[in-house]
Design a protein around this motif. Structure first.
Motif, PDB file in Angstrom:
ATOM      1  N   UNK A  61      15.797  21.299   1.203  1.00 22.43           N
ATOM      2  CA  UNK A  61      15.313  21.473   2.579  1.00 22.43           C
ATOM      3  C   UNK A  61      14.831  20.144   3.145  1.00 22.43           C
ATOM      4  N   UNK A  62      14.088  19.400   2.331  1.00 23.08           N
ATOM      5  CA  UNK A  62      13.579  18.104   2.771  1.00 23.08           C
ATOM      6  C   UNK A  62      14.725  17.151   3.075  1.00 23.08           C
ATOM      7  N   UNK A  63      15.745  17.147   2.204  1.00 18.74           N
ATOM      8  CA  UNK A  63      16.880  16.256   2.412  1.00 18.74           C
ATOM      9  C   UNK A  63      17.678  16.619   3.651  1.00 18.74           C
ATOM     10  N   UNK A  64      17.833  17.917   3.903  1.00 23.74           N
ATOM     11  CA  UNK A  64      18.546  18.367   5.105  1.00 23.74           C
ATOM     12  C   UNK A  64      17.838  17.874   6.358  1.00 23.74           C
ATOM     13  N   UNK A  65      16.507  18.065   6.388  1.00 21.89           N
ATOM     14  CA  UNK A  65      15.733  17.595   7.534  1.00 21.89           C
ATOM     15  C   UNK A  65      15.786  16.075   7.639  1.00 21.89           C
ATOM     16  N   UNK A  66      15.730  15.395   6.494  1.00 25.01           N
ATOM     17  CA  UNK A  66      15.742  13.935   6.505  1.00 25.01           C
ATOM     18  C   UNK A  66      17.023  13.396   7.136  1.00 25.01           C
ATOM     19  N   UNK A  67      18.159  14.023   6.828  1.00 19.85           N
ATOM     20  CA  UNK A  67      19.428  13.577   7.414  1.00 19.85           C
ATOM     21  C   UNK A  67      19.387  13.712   8.934  1.00 19.85           C
ATOM     22  N   UNK A  68      18.852  14.831   9.413  1.00 21.82           N
ATOM     23  CA  UNK A  68      18.745  15.022  10.866  1.00 21.82           C
ATOM     24  C   UNK A  68      17.829  13.968  11.486  1.00 21.82           C
ATOM     25  N   UNK A  69      16.713  13.669  10.825  1.00 22.32           N
ATOM     26  CA  UNK A  69      15.763  12.711  11.373  1.00 22.32           C
ATOM     27  C   UNK A  69      16.316  11.291  11.373  1.00 22.32           C
ATOM     28  N   UNK A  70      17.172  10.980  10.402  1.00 21.77           N
ATOM     29  CA  UNK A  70      17.791   9.653  10.364  1.00 21.77           C
ATOM     30  C   UNK A  70      18.546   9.366  11.671  1.00 21.77           C
ATOM     31  N   UNK A  71      19.201  10.396  12.209  1.00 19.93           N
ATOM     32  CA  UNK A  71      20.033  10.209  13.401  1.00 19.93           C
ATOM     33  C   UNK A  71      19.302  10.505  14.711  1.00 19.93           C
ATOM     34  N   UNK A  72      18.298  11.378  14.662  1.00 15.87           N
ATOM     35  CA  UNK A  72      17.738  11.873  15.921  1.00 15.87           C
ATOM     36  C   UNK A  72      16.237  11.658  16.074  1.00 15.87           C
ATOM     37  N   UNK A  73      15.562  11.027  15.133  1.00 13.30           N
ATOM     38  CA  UNK A  73      14.107  10.884  15.216  1.00 13.30           C
ATOM     39  C   UNK A  73      13.702   9.427  14.970  1.00 13.30           C
ATOM     40  N   UNK A  74      12.491   9.036  15.416  1.00 15.22           N
ATOM     41  CA  UNK A  74      12.051   7.629  15.294  1.00 15.22           C
ATOM     42  C   UNK A  74      11.501   7.294  13.916  1.00 15.22           C
ATOM     43  N   UNK A  75      12.376   7.115  12.935  1.00 14.24           N
ATOM     44  CA  UNK A  75      11.958   6.786  11.570  1.00 14.24           C
ATOM     45  C   UNK A  75      11.549   5.312  11.503  1.00 14.24           C
ATOM     46  N   UNK A  76      10.411   5.033  10.873  1.00 12.20           N
ATOM     47  CA  UNK A  76       9.989   3.656  10.600  1.00 12.20           C
ATOM     48  C   UNK A  76      10.607   3.275   9.255  1.00 12.20           C
ATOM     49  N   UNK A  77      11.692   2.524   9.274  1.00 12.65           N
ATOM     50  CA  UNK A  77      12.474   2.300   8.054  1.00 12.65           C
ATOM     51  C   UNK A  77      11.773   1.451   6.997  1.00 12.65           C
ATOM     52  N   UNK A  78      11.087   0.345   7.334  1.00  6.90           N
ATOM     53  CA  UNK A  78      10.375  -0.383   6.282  1.00  6.90           C
ATOM     54  C   UNK A  78       9.359   0.499   5.557  1.00  6.90           C
ATOM     55  N   UNK A  79       8.624   1.314   6.312  1.00  7.98           N
ATOM     56  CA  UNK A  79       7.640   2.214   5.697  1.00  7.98           C
ATOM     57  C   UNK A  79       8.342   3.272   4.864  1.00  7.98           C
ATOM     58  N   UNK A  80       9.446   3.829   5.362  1.00  8.67           N
ATOM     59  CA  UNK A  80      10.161   4.869   4.630  1.00  8.67           C
ATOM     60  C   UNK A  80      10.715   4.343   3.315  1.00  8.67           C
ATOM     61  N   UNK A 137       0.831  -1.205   0.000  1.00 11.76           N
ATOM     62  CA  UNK A 137       0.000   0.000   0.000  1.00 11.76           C
ATOM     63  C   UNK A 137       0.865   1.254   0.000  1.00 11.76           C
ATOM     64  N   UNK A 138       1.941   1.256   0.804  1.00 11.61           N
ATOM     65  CA  UNK A 138       2.811   2.423   0.888  1.00 11.61           C
ATOM     66  C   UNK A 138       3.626   2.608  -0.393  1.00 11.61           C
ATOM     67  N   UNK A 139       3.979   1.506  -1.061  1.00 13.31           N
ATOM     68  CA  UNK A 139       4.678   1.627  -2.346  1.00 13.31           C
ATOM     69  C   UNK A 139       3.798   2.331  -3.367  1.00 13.31           C
ATOM     70  N   UNK A 140       2.528   1.916  -3.462  1.00  9.65           N
ATOM     71  CA  UNK A 140       1.591   2.560  -4.387  1.00  9.65           C
ATOM     72  C   UNK A 140       1.329   4.006  -3.981  1.00  9.65           C
ATOM     73  N   UNK A 141       1.204   4.233  -2.669  1.00 10.07           N
ATOM     74  CA  UNK A 141       1.007   5.601  -2.188  1.00 10.07           C
ATOM     75  C   UNK A 141       2.209   6.463  -2.534  1.00 10.07           C
ATOM     76  N   UNK A 142       3.419   5.877  -2.494  1.00  8.15           N
ATOM     77  CA  UNK A 142       4.616   6.613  -2.856  1.00  8.15           C
ATOM     78  C   UNK A 142       4.618   7.047  -4.306  1.00  8.15           C
ATOM     79  N   UNK A 143       4.145   6.172  -5.199  1.00  4.58           N
ATOM     80  CA  UNK A 143       4.041   6.544  -6.616  1.00  4.58           C
ATOM     81  C   UNK A 143       3.091   7.730  -6.773  1.00  4.58           C
ATOM     82  N   UNK A 144       1.933   7.640  -6.111  1.00  3.78           N
ATOM     83  CA  UNK A 144       0.980   8.753  -6.172  1.00  3.78           C
ATOM     84  C   UNK A 144       1.544  10.023  -5.576  1.00  3.78           C
ATOM     85  N   UNK A 145       2.279   9.900  -4.461  1.00  4.21           N
ATOM     86  CA  UNK A 145       2.882  11.076  -3.841  1.00  4.21           C
ATOM     87  C   UNK A 145       3.952  11.673  -4.725  1.00  4.21           C
ATOM     88  N   UNK A 146       4.737  10.824  -5.381  1.00  3.79           N
ATOM     89  CA  UNK A 146       5.770  11.324  -6.284  1.00  3.79           C
ATOM     90  C   UNK A 146       5.189  12.080  -7.458  1.00  3.79           C
TER      91      UNK A 146
END
Length: 264
Positions: free
Chosen positions: A201-220, A7-16
């Motif tokens: 901007x999104x990539x900058x924030x993403x790098x910070x979240x990779x190290x300091x935030x609770x990312x759900x990696x399979x979903x991401x 479902x998230x893969x298909x949602x990703x295509x739509x989001x892209x």
């Protein structure tokens, strides 16, 4: 692959697709993460990490539109990088409720600005025509004016980067609404430049979240993979679509996103 990841893969295509065409990726991706069972904060940071895939896809699909834009993009990317870093720091250190309160207003204002672009330009042209003729500028004066205008646009993109790094829903529509006022050019070019600037901007924030935030990696990963595909296909749609109907479609979609955010 589990049903949630498919479902998230298909949602990703739509989001892209919606992100590269209209700057509305989070209207698809963020609710999809909530529907998959992620808590709101986890969904927010996971969405930021995954949506960096839109940037990768759109840059690959927009090489034609980005030719000759290197100097402009470098300046906007620097401003966006700094703003994204500030936005990520704000998200990690302050409660989100206060900022999210103004999100619908920001998105709605950007949509209105995009819909009224031609009228705003006509008003600016009429104001310029009514001014008395300007005397010849001293050597270097025109260059200083150009630098001042560039700095002004950089400040605006910096502020947008803060918003994009903090929450990001609808930042693309606000950035597109602002950048179409910067100069007269094909919407496909403005859209491609916007995608790079907001993506930084999104990539900058993403790098910070990779190290300091609770990312759900399979979903991401699932959402991001779909976003790369959708982001790659999106610029081809912008390239052939008529400018005025597409701009109105994006603006109306932005108003819809504002209402959605205000009522959720």
């Amino acid at each position: 692959m589990s049903a949630e990841l498919a479902w998230l893969l298909l949602a990703g295509v739509g989001a892209g697709l919606t992100g590269s065409v209209a700057g509305l990726a989070s209207l698809v991706s963020y609710p999809s993460l909530l529907a998959a069972g992620l808590p709101p904060v986890v969904a927010n940071v996971t969405n930021t990490v995954a949506m960096f895939g839109v940037t990768g896809g759109t840059v690959a699909g927009s090489r034609r539109e980005l030719r000759g834009q290197g100097r402009r993009i470098a300046w906007l990317a620097l401003a966006s990088f700094l703003g994204g870093a500030v936005g990520a720091a704000l998200l990690l250190t302050t409660p989100a409720e206060a900022f999210e309160t103004v999100v619908p207003w920001l998105v709605g204002a950007g949509a209105v600005l995009l819909l009224l672009r031609d009228r705003i330009r006509a008003w600016a042209a009429a104001r310029a025509a009514a001014r008395p003729p300007r005397q010849a500028s001293p050597a270097g004066a025109e260059e200083r004016r150009t630098l001042a205008r560039g700095f002004g646009w950089g400040v605006i993109v910096f502020v947008l980067g803060i918003y994009g790094g903090y929450f990001g829903a609808g930042v693309g529509i606000i950035a597109l609404a602002v950048l179409v006022l910067e100069r007269t050019e094909a919407l496909a070019i403005t859209n491609a430049v916007k995608n790079v600037a907001t993506g930084v901007a999104n990539g900058t924030a993403a790098i910070a979240y990779v190290f300091f935030a609770p990312v759900d990696w399979p979903a991401a990963i699932a959402l991001g993979a779909g976003a790369v595909i959708g982001g790659f296909l999106g610029p081809a749609i912008v390239r052939v679509a008529p400018e005025r109907p597409l701009r109105w479609l994006v603006g109306l979609a932005g108003l819809g996103l504002a209402v959605h955010l205000a009522t959720q």
